[in-house]
Scaffold this motif. Structure first.
Motif, PDB file in Angstrom:
ATOM      1  N   PHE A 120       0.852  -1.187   0.000  1.00 41.57           N
ATOM      2  CA  PHE A 120       0.000   0.000   0.000  1.00 41.57           C
ATOM      3  C   PHE A 120       0.891   1.241   0.000  1.00 41.57           C
ATOM      4  O   PHE A 120       1.992   1.223   0.545  1.00 41.57           O
ATOM      5  N   LYS A 121       0.389   2.302  -0.572  1.00 43.89           N
ATOM      6  CA  LYS A 121       1.011   3.607  -0.424  1.00 43.89           C
ATOM      7  C   LYS A 121       0.269   4.368   0.662  1.00 43.89           C
ATOM      8  O   LYS A 121      -0.942   4.563   0.579  1.00 43.89           O
ATOM      9  N   MET A 122       0.975   4.790   1.703  1.00 40.02           N
ATOM     10  CA  MET A 122       0.357   5.438   2.860  1.00 40.02           C
ATOM     11  C   MET A 122       0.807   6.890   2.946  1.00 40.02           C
ATOM     12  O   MET A 122       2.002   7.183   2.894  1.00 40.02           O
ATOM     13  N   GLU A 123      -0.165   7.793   3.080  1.00 39.24           N
ATOM     14  CA  GLU A 123       0.111   9.212   3.245  1.00 39.24           C
ATOM     15  C   GLU A 123      -0.568   9.710   4.515  1.00 39.24           C
ATOM     16  O   GLU A 123      -1.750   9.449   4.732  1.00 39.24           O
ATOM     17  N   ILE A 124       0.182  10.415   5.360  1.00 39.50           N
ATOM     18  CA  ILE A 124      -0.350  11.022   6.579  1.00 39.50           C
ATOM     19  C   ILE A 124      -0.058  12.507   6.508  1.00 39.50           C
ATOM     20  O   ILE A 124       1.070  12.946   6.761  1.00 39.50           O
ATOM     21  N   GLY A 125      -1.077  13.293   6.158  1.00 44.62           N
ATOM     22  CA  GLY A 125      -0.892  14.733   6.018  1.00 44.62           C
ATOM     23  C   GLY A 125       0.245  15.048   5.067  1.00 44.62           C
ATOM     24  O   GLY A 125       0.363  14.460   3.981  1.00 44.62           O
ATOM     25  N   ASP A 126       1.099  15.981   5.466  1.00 43.85           N
ATOM     26  CA  ASP A 126       2.305  16.312   4.707  1.00 43.85           C
ATOM     27  C   ASP A 126       3.556  15.698   5.328  1.00 43.85           C
ATOM     28  O   ASP A 126       4.679  16.036   4.935  1.00 43.85           O
ATOM     29  N   LEU A 127       3.366  14.769   6.294  1.00 46.37           N
ATOM     30  CA  LEU A 127       4.502  14.234   7.048  1.00 46.37           C
ATOM     31  C   LEU A 127       4.982  12.889   6.520  1.00 46.37           C
ATOM     32  O   LEU A 127       6.170  12.596   6.578  1.00 46.37           O
ATOM     33  N   VAL A 128       4.078  12.055   6.038  1.00 51.93           N
ATOM     34  CA  VAL A 128       4.433  10.691   5.630  1.00 51.93           C
ATOM     35  C   VAL A 128       3.955  10.454   4.210  1.00 51.93           C
ATOM     36  O   VAL A 128       2.789  10.704   3.882  1.00 51.93           O
ATOM     37  N   ASP A 129       4.861   9.992   3.375  1.00 52.09           N
ATOM     38  CA  ASP A 129       4.541   9.512   2.026  1.00 52.09           C
ATOM     39  C   ASP A 129       5.402   8.271   1.820  1.00 52.09           C
ATOM     40  O   ASP A 129       6.521   8.343   1.320  1.00 52.09           O
ATOM     41  N   SER A 130       4.880   7.131   2.246  1.00 52.32           N
ATOM     42  CA  SER A 130       5.707   5.948   2.379  1.00 52.32           C
ATOM     43  C   SER A 130       4.953   4.718   1.896  1.00 52.32           C
ATOM     44  O   SER A 130       3.856   4.807   1.355  1.00 52.32           O
ATOM     45  N   GLU A 131       5.553   3.541   2.128  1.00 52.08           N
ATOM     46  CA  GLU A 131       4.976   2.265   1.728  1.00 52.08           C
ATOM     47  C   GLU A 131       4.680   1.435   2.965  1.00 52.08           C
ATOM     48  O   GLU A 131       5.486   1.350   3.895  1.00 52.08           O
ATOM     49  N   LEU A 132       3.484   0.847   2.984  1.00 50.68           N
ATOM     50  CA  LEU A 132       3.053  -0.056   4.038  1.00 50.68           C
ATOM     51  C   LEU A 132       2.869  -1.435   3.420  1.00 50.68           C
ATOM     52  O   LEU A 132       2.249  -1.564   2.364  1.00 50.68           O
ATOM     53  N   MET A 133       3.436  -2.464   4.051  1.00 48.96           N
ATOM     54  CA  MET A 133       3.348  -3.817   3.518  1.00 48.96           C
ATOM     55  C   MET A 133       2.620  -4.731   4.493  1.00 48.96           C
ATOM     56  O   MET A 133       2.777  -4.603   5.710  1.00 48.96           O
ATOM     57  N   GLN A 134       1.836  -5.651   3.943  1.00 52.80           N
ATOM     58  CA  GLN A 134       1.145  -6.676   4.723  1.00 52.80           C
ATOM     59  C   GLN A 134       1.498  -8.032   4.117  1.00 52.80           C
ATOM     60  O   GLN A 134       1.305  -8.253   2.920  1.00 52.80           O
ATOM     61  N   LEU A 135       2.032  -8.941   4.937  1.00 57.25           N
ATOM     62  CA  LEU A 135       2.513 -10.240   4.478  1.00 57.25           C
ATOM     63  C   LEU A 135       1.564 -11.330   4.945  1.00 57.25           C
ATOM     64  O   LEU A 135       1.178 -11.375   6.124  1.00 57.25           O
ATOM     65  N   TYR A 136       1.175 -12.240   4.025  1.00 56.39           N
ATOM     66  CA  TYR A 136       0.271 -13.353   4.316  1.00 56.39           C
ATOM     67  C   TYR A 136       0.947 -14.674   3.975  1.00 56.39           C
ATOM     68  O   TYR A 136       1.625 -14.778   2.943  1.00 56.39           O
ATOM     69  N   PRO A 137       0.753 -15.722   4.780  1.00 56.33           N
ATOM     70  CA  PRO A 137       1.085 -17.054   4.299  1.00 56.33           C
ATOM     71  C   PRO A 137       0.039 -17.504   3.279  1.00 56.33           C
ATOM     72  O   PRO A 137      -1.106 -17.036   3.288  1.00 56.33           O
ATOM     73  N   PHE A 138       0.398 -18.420   2.403  1.00 53.64           N
ATOM     74  CA  PHE A 138      -0.505 -18.826   1.333  1.00 53.64           C
ATOM     75  C   PHE A 138      -1.775 -19.485   1.877  1.00 53.64           C
ATOM     76  O   PHE A 138      -2.864 -19.287   1.329  1.00 53.64           O
ATOM     77  N   HIS A 139      -1.646 -20.264   2.948  1.00 50.00           N
ATOM     78  CA  HIS A 139      -2.853 -20.948   3.456  1.00 50.00           C
ATOM     79  C   HIS A 139      -3.865 -19.941   3.991  1.00 50.00           C
ATOM     80  O   HIS A 139      -5.084 -20.134   3.853  1.00 50.00           O
ATOM     81  N   LEU A 140      -3.403 -18.848   4.612  1.00 48.69           N
ATOM     82  CA  LEU A 140      -4.332 -17.825   5.109  1.00 48.69           C
ATOM     83  C   LEU A 140      -4.967 -17.067   3.949  1.00 48.69           C
ATOM     84  O   LEU A 140      -6.156 -16.733   3.989  1.00 48.69           O
ATOM     85  N   ALA A 141      -4.183 -16.787   2.895  1.00 49.49           N
ATOM     86  CA  ALA A 141      -4.740 -16.108   1.722  1.00 49.49           C
ATOM     87  C   ALA A 141      -5.837 -16.961   1.079  1.00 49.49           C
ATOM     88  O   ALA A 141      -6.897 -16.454   0.698  1.00 49.49           O
ATOM     89  N   ARG A 142      -5.600 -18.277   0.975  1.00 53.20           N
ATOM     90  CA  ARG A 142      -6.623 -19.149   0.391  1.00 53.20           C
ATOM     91  C   ARG A 142      -7.843 -19.276   1.296  1.00 53.20           C
ATOM     92  O   ARG A 142      -8.974 -19.396   0.820  1.00 53.20           O
TER      93      ARG A 142
END
Length: 374
Positions: free
Chosen positions: A195-217
């Motif tokens: 994800f691209k995350m923006e917080i006001g004018d302070l943060v313009d960064s990347e947020l990552m979420q990691l899943y194991p394959f069994h949970l994704a399925r």
């Protein structure tokens, strides 16, 4: 020379094709998602993180925008080569509705900005190392964010989904060989949602979420079950059948006869009703006279002369964050928003009524009123 392949070249090509085919066939699909599964994971992440962004916005009092997710595959080596170090891993375990856990990854600077905003700062106090106070604050923020995200997932999957309090850890990606000491599924290929995350004018960064394959399925399976839930078929309406009337002790078969309803015709003319006799006369009103003004009685202010009032003298004010207040020690100097020698405010029951200057009366402080505020 003539463009034809020799027998040895043909055999080499055939052997290479058989080797490739065998390697492709050995893949059982455990580390690959179908297009439908990737689309479902993206849709679930988009809705849940949108709700989480709203929660984070209320915590930091800033506008938070988390853009549409991108679903891909990654390994531990991919993270170590592309992501900042150190970074903060937030592990989220499901206790109801789903089996397994996923991991959120935030940059160290982003965590410092978020925690500073949560403590009443302006997001610029990010110097120094990441402390336990930062990790505790970001864990609480993620607890509320992912709690609201779980509520959104519950609505999509039509089942209760709940999490345990998240665990935040400062991780140096170079110190772990394959990530298995952090979470077992990081040792192999896993699903990465960026994800691209923006917080006001302070943060313009990347947020990552990691899943194991069994949970994704499992998410995809529950998501499709909710979409394919069959609707109950309407029950046919039974029409009443007329009973057979016996004729000479013999049953006569019944027949369905449609009886036409008489149609209401619009009358060609309407008969006017006679109007009743009513006496009509103009309204009569009495003459309005202006009442004489009553002279005000003099107020007896002596009745309230003995009422006590609270008089407060305000020397000055200032604003401090929770962190600064926790750092107070005996001898700490607090700078106020008033210059030395400037008149101070006199308040009566919280209302600003006068200005004055500080004087000393024997061993006590006093105030000499210099100006009355009208």
């Amino acid at each position: 020379m003539d463009g034809m392949l020799s027998q040895e070249e043909i055999n080499a090509l055939l052997s290479g094709m058989s080797t490739d085919t065998g390697s492709a066939g050995s893949d059982d699909g455990s580390n690959v998602l179908s297009d439908a599964e990737k689309d479902a994971i993206g849709e679930i992440s988009n809705i849940s993180m949108g709700t989480a962004a709203t929660t984070l916005s209320s915590l930091v009092n800033q506008k938070v925008v988390i853009t549409t997710p991108v679903v891909s595959y990654a390994t531990w080596n991919d993270l170590t080569e592309s992501y900042d170090r150190p970074c903060v891993f937030i592990q989220i375990y499901y206790k109801d509705g789903l089996d397994g856990n996923n991991i959120l990854i935030l940059k160290e600077s982003d965590v410092k900005i978020i925690t500073d905003l949560m403590m009443g700062g302006d997001g610029t106090n990010i110097t120094g190392e990441l402390s336990e106070l930062h990790l505790s604050a970001i864990s609480e923020a993620m607890n509320q964010m992912m709690g609201s995200a779980s509520t959104s997932i519950s609505a999509m999957l039509e089942k209760r989904v709940d999490i345990t309090p998240p665990i935040s850890t400062l991780v140096d990606l170079n110190e772990s060989i394959d990530g298995s000491d952090i979470a077992p599924f990081l040792k192999d290929t896993f699903v990465k949602v960026s994800f691209k995350m923006e917080i006001g004018d302070l943060v313009d960064s990347e947020l990552m979420q990691l899943y194991p394959f069994h949970l994704a399925r499992e998410l995809y399976s529950n998501f499709t079950k909710g979409e394919q839930k069959p609707e109950p078929e309407p029950q046919p309406v039974k029409q009443a059948q007329p009973e057979a009337m016996p004729v000479n002790n013999q049953a006569v078969p019944t027949q369905q006869v449609q009886i036409p309803y008489p149609q209401m015709q619009t009358p060609m003319y309407q008969v006017p009703y006679p109007a009743p006799d009513v006496n009509v006369a103009p309204a009569q009103f009495q003459t309005f006279t202006v009442p004489q003004q009553v002279t005000n009685q003099p107020e007896n202010i002596n009745l309230i002369m003995d009422v006590p009032l609270e008089v407060t003298v305000e020397l000055g004010r200032t604003n401090k964050s929770i962190k600064e207040i926790l750092d107070f020690t005996p001898g700490t100097i607090i700078e106020l928003n008033r210059l030395a020698g400037e008149p101070i405010d006199v308040l009566v029951n919280g209302k600003f009524v006068a200005k004055g200057e500080v004087v000393v009366i024997e061993e006590s402080f006093g105030i000499r009123v210099t100006e009355i505020i009208k």
